[in-house]
Design a protein around this motif. Structure first.
Motif, mmCIF file in Angstrom:
data_model
loop_
_atom_site.group_PDB
_atom_site.id
_atom_site.type_symbol
_atom_site.label_atom_id
_atom_site.label_comp_id
_atom_site.label_asym_id
_atom_site.label_seq_id
_atom_site.Cartn_x
_atom_site.Cartn_y
_atom_site.Cartn_z
ATOM 1 N N UNK A 198 -4.638 9.254 1.502
ATOM 2 C CA UNK A 198 -4.099 8.696 2.738
ATOM 3 C C UNK A 198 -2.917 7.765 2.457
ATOM 4 N N UNK A 199 -1.937 7.777 3.335
ATOM 5 C CA UNK A 199 -0.789 6.880 3.163
ATOM 6 C C UNK A 199 -1.155 5.427 3.436
ATOM 7 N N UNK A 200 -0.458 4.511 2.789
ATOM 8 C CA UNK A 200 -0.633 3.082 3.021
ATOM 9 C C UNK A 200 0.736 2.458 3.245
ATOM 10 N N UNK A 201 0.763 1.460 4.086
ATOM 11 C CA UNK A 201 2.002 0.720 4.261
ATOM 12 C C UNK A 201 1.892 -0.577 3.471
ATOM 13 N N UNK A 202 2.953 -0.911 2.729
ATOM 14 C CA UNK A 202 2.923 -2.121 1.922
ATOM 15 C C UNK A 202 4.317 -2.733 1.895
ATOM 16 N N UNK A 203 4.371 -3.985 1.469
ATOM 17 C CA UNK A 203 5.630 -4.716 1.387
ATOM 18 C C UNK A 203 5.988 -4.929 -0.076
ATOM 19 N N UNK A 204 7.192 -4.545 -0.450
ATOM 20 C CA UNK A 204 7.656 -4.734 -1.811
ATOM 21 C C UNK A 204 8.050 -6.182 -2.049
ATOM 22 N N UNK A 205 8.302 -6.539 -3.306
ATOM 23 C CA UNK A 205 8.712 -7.898 -3.625
ATOM 24 C C UNK A 205 10.023 -8.264 -2.953
ATOM 25 N N UNK A 206 10.832 -7.244 -2.684
ATOM 26 C CA UNK A 206 12.106 -7.487 -2.020
ATOM 27 C C UNK A 206 11.944 -7.779 -0.539
#
Length: 647
Positions: free
Chosen positions: A204-212
């Motif tokens: 399943x896809x996940x949404x995440x936030x990168x360090x940028x």
């Protein structure tokens, strides 16, 4: 008294609620300080938010790197073991021209045996594939193949010492070793692809936030593409053993070269066995071959149309019930479609096989400067190591950012084209070899020049071929390397993704069987695999590969468009918008996105749970509005959520 108890309950409830709120707030604070946040509940995201999030490769679990390490040692063994075989079989034990040898079979006979080995290597995995998918599972079957593999390496090593060779045991020992290595190595190669994919269990896809600070969505398709490219890259690093064993073969002995590969295969076996409790072991799915056979027979009786084998069609048009589901029919149809796409790889492997035999012999006809002629094909591994990251990290992202969807059929076609160029270059190079002295169209056939070959403490020196430098072969291996990355790696990915769950190993085995047919055709060419007909040989192969490339694109380029349409239909894209072209300046009207039968508006909210739904919402260039440098609307700030429960 009753009122006091009720008050106490309400008071306690308020304290518990307050504590839970404080804990929840603390968890949110901790999560916001990390790189990304994963919640158990799927989010409610607007279409604009989801469609414009960049898709990225997911986190690669540590156990997958361990499996890649096993692949490294196996490829180290395979290429290190097989690299000296052409010289080992073709040349005599005490050759006067300074080229190492053992059996003295000649080029044509050595090439036949080499091709026969590859035929067996590619066909034998069918037995292990059926055993894996129906009885033992991939891990246990993989363990069996490694044991057989080790025994094969031991047989080749034991009979390659000087005393067994002079006793006439070299050829029997080599043939026994080839039998065991072909059986174990072929099964290992076939099983490693699905076993590697098993280690990435996130569907399943996940949404995440990168360090940028950029918010992205993980993509299973991109992740598997990365995994297979990584596995192939690591394998090519292992193939650099080609350099070591060919140098040892020339300056020490064949026996020491083979012994090194035996040790490396033992290491691969140890790593595989020690990780038994760590690896994800997918149990066998049961024997679906009888059901698949009945579906195919039913389809053949209905005009060879798989859709007519569907239970609903049979009930409506034939008035009978069938013991399989529509899903089984669709999965089998996709598996057969994958096999059709893989069929043209027969010609691809005819070209690929030249690298392990005839190109080694071609290098022998050139000025080597003391470099072992069978070491030059190791440049193919170097080419893959250099080109792999360039293609994975530069070319693919460059195309993706410009909405150029480099789908599987397009990638395979590109790989075929590179392979055709490689064979064309080989033919031209052979022409220059024949045009150069001192022996012209009969390289190494000048007996009066053998007297100039002198043995030194470092090996042999003197005239060893026509006046063409051996490094002119380098571009051939870069062409072949590019062909492998675009075509061969993509075929692994395509077969894995399109095969039914209970037939993944079988479909991979079928792809190897097709490679075996390529070796059959390569063997059929051995009657002209000698001077002065080699220009005609390489030219014919180049023409055949070019024709195969054109026919392949003509027959299957629609599959890429069907993939895009299927992705769009998964979320209700109708035909009013030409989403297949993704041309700059086009605008996708979000009102045609659907969830079930009801169309969604611009501000509608959806829950995204599958990659097909994400593919249907692929970012589209827009013609108006605020745009960035790539013609895409800026992202609207969104919260961090998992698109499916769990990590």
């Amino acid at each position: 008294m009753k009122d006091a108890e009720e008050y106490q309950k309400r008071h306690t409830s308020r304290w518990v609620t307050s504590i839970l709120i404080l804990i929840q707030a603390k968890l949110i604070d901790l999560a916001s300080s990390s790189n990304s946040t994963v919640f158990a509940e799927p989010p409610i995201l607007s279409l604009t938010e989801v469609r414009h999030l960049r898709r990225v490769v997911d986190h690669i679990p540590l156990r997958l790197w361990a499996v890649a390490l096993i692949g490294f040692w196996e490829r180290f063994t395979f290429w290190g073991l097989t690299a000296p075989w052409q010289n080992y079989m073709e040349n005599e034990l005490d050759s006067r021209n300074g080229i190492p040898g053992a059996l003295g079979l000649g080029q044509a006979q050595a090439t036949r045996i080499y091709c026969a080995f590859y035929i067996f290597y590619y066909i034998s995995p069918l037995v292990f594939a059926i055993l894996s998918d129906t009885r033992l599972g991939r891990y246990k079957t993989l363990c069996i193949t490694t044991i057989v593999y080790v025994l094969g390496c031991a047989a080749v090593t034991a009979t390659s010492f000087d005393r067994p060779l002079r006793a006439g045991l070299g050829l029997p020992g080599l043939l026994i070793g080839m039998l065991l290595v072909g059986l174990g190595g072929g099964g290992f190669k076939m099983l490693m692809v699905p076993f590697l994919a098993d280690q990435y269990a996130n569907d399943h896809p996940k949404m995440k936030t990168l360090k940028s600070g950029e918010q992205v969505i993980t993509d299973r398709s991109l992740t598997l593409q990365y995994i297979f490219n990584l596995y192939y890259w690591v394998g090519n690093v292992g193939s650099l053993s080609w350099f070591a064993t060919t140098i040892i073969e020339r300056y020490v002995s064949f026996a020491l070269a083979y012994m090194i590969t035996l040790v490396s295969m033992v290491l691969a076996t140890v790593v595989l066995f020690l990780g038994a409790r760590w690896y994800i072991q997918v149990p066998p799915g049961g024997n679906i071959l009888p059901t698949a056979s009945r579906i195919i027979i039913c389809a053949s009786r209905n005009g060879f149309n798989m859709k007519r084998a569907d239970p609903s069609y049979q009930l409506e048009h034939r008035g009978k019930s069938v013991p399989w589901s529509g899903q089984s029919v669709d999965e089998l149809r996709r598996g057969l479609m994958a096999c059709r796409v893989l069929l043209p790889f027969v010609m691809f492997y005819v070209c690929f096989d030249q690298m392990q035999n005839n190109l080694v012999s071609q290098a022998k006809q050139m000025q080597s400067g003391g470099i072992p002629n069978d070491m030059i094909p190791a440049l193919n591994g170097i080419a893959c190591i250099i080109l792999g990251p360039i293609i994975q990290y530069l070319l693919y992202p460059f195309l993706y950012q410009r909405r150029i969807h480099f789908r599987p059929v397009a990638r395979i076609t590109t790989g075929f084209a590179f392979m055709a160029l490689g064979m064309l270059y080989t033919a031209v190079l052979q022409h220059f070899i024949y045009s150069a002295g001192p022996c012209y169209s009969k390289p190494l056939a000048c007996p009066h020049l053998w007297d100039t070959v002198k043995e030194t403490p470092d090996g042999f020196s003197g005239q060893q071929g026509n006046y063409v430098n051996i490094w002119w072969q380098t571009p051939v291996y870069f062409f072949i390397g590019a062909g492998e990355i675009f075509a061969l790696v993509t075929s692994l990915e395509y077969a894995q993704e399109h095969a039914p769950d209970g037939m993944k190993a079988i479909v991979q085995a079928i792809s190897l069987v097709l490679a075996g047919f390529g070796s059959v055709f390569a063997m059929a060419l051995t009657p002209i695999a000698h001077d002065p007909y080699l220009v005609a040989l390489y030219s014919s192969i180049a023409v055949a590969m070019t024709v195969t490339t054109v026919i392949f694109w003509w027959l299957f380029h629609g599959y890429d468009e069907e993939e895009i349409l299927k992705d769009n239909e998964a979320f209700g894209l109708d035909g009013t918008t030409d989403a297949r072209k993704d041309e700059p300046g086009r605008q996708l009207d979000e009102s045609i996105l659907r969830s079930g039968p009801r169309p969604l508006s611009q501000n509608s909210m959806v829950t995204v749970t599958t990659y097909q739904e994400l593919d249907a919402m692929r970012p589209q260039p827009v013609a108006t509005g605020n745009m960035d440098n790539h013609g895409i609307r800026p992202l609207t700030p969104v919260r961090e959520f998992s698109l499916q429960g769990g990590s």
